[in-house]
Design a protein around this motif. Structure first.
Motif, mmCIF file in Angstrom:
data_model
loop_
_atom_site.group_PDB
_atom_site.id
_atom_site.type_symbol
_atom_site.label_atom_id
_atom_site.label_comp_id
_atom_site.label_asym_id
_atom_site.label_seq_id
_atom_site.Cartn_x
_atom_site.Cartn_y
_atom_site.Cartn_z
ATOM 1 N N GLN A 125 38.007 27.430 47.377
ATOM 2 C CA GLN A 125 37.119 28.590 47.513
ATOM 3 C C GLN A 125 35.801 28.361 46.778
ATOM 4 O OE1 GLN A 125 37.720 31.484 49.504
ATOM 5 N NE2 GLN A 125 39.075 29.898 50.247
ATOM 6 N N ARG B 215 32.143 30.465 51.532
ATOM 7 C CA ARG B 215 33.170 29.888 50.666
ATOM 8 C C ARG B 215 33.819 28.724 51.386
ATOM 9 N NH1 ARG B 215 31.464 32.499 46.979
ATOM 10 N NH2 ARG B 215 32.124 34.503 46.205
ATOM 11 N N ASP C 44 36.807 26.270 51.892
ATOM 12 C CA ASP C 44 38.240 26.336 51.589
ATOM 13 C C ASP C 44 38.628 25.292 50.548
ATOM 14 O OD1 ASP C 44 38.756 28.472 53.262
ATOM 15 O OD2 ASP C 44 39.423 27.224 54.937
#
Length: 115
Positions: free
Chosen positions: A37, A54, A56
């Motif tokens: 994130q 964001r 992953d």
């Protein structure tokens, strides 16, 4: 019928979140720096804007991994990956779709320019 579709959808979304944590826990054991994130701000006229992007997973600050649960990977997913790659300076990325019978068919390698 509608309830079973809802549960199936929830299971796939849960799977995505679960796999993100599995990657984050196991890849450092291989000696890789893994971040989850990762916020990706946009800089416009020397002002940092938090646009809610964001990533992953980011490996070694060089490779982006985006996890998806979709019927198929499409142009929107590719556009998202290319945007993340351009903003972060990463030249290599992987889109991984968990909504497939065999995981290897759900992996797409994306290269920005020359490696």
């Amino acid at each position: 019928m509608l309830l079973s579709r809802y549960i199936k959808s929830w299971d796939l979304d849960y799977w995505k979140v679960h796999m993100k944590h599995v990657f984050a826990l196991n890849l450092p054991g291989w000696g890789l720096l893994v971040e989850t994130q990762v916020p990706l701000p946009v800089v416009y006229k020397e002002v940092k804007l938090d646009c809610g992007y964001r990533i992953d997973l980011m490996l070694e600050r060089k490779v982006i991994v985006e996890l998806k649960v979709a019927d198929t990977l499409n142009d929107v997913h590719l556009a998202q990956m290319l945007t993340y790659m351009k903003l972060s300076g990463c030249k290599l990325g992987y889109l991984i779709n968990f909504n497939v019978k065999q995981l290897r068919t759900g992996i797409k390698r994306v290269v920005l320019g020359n490696l």
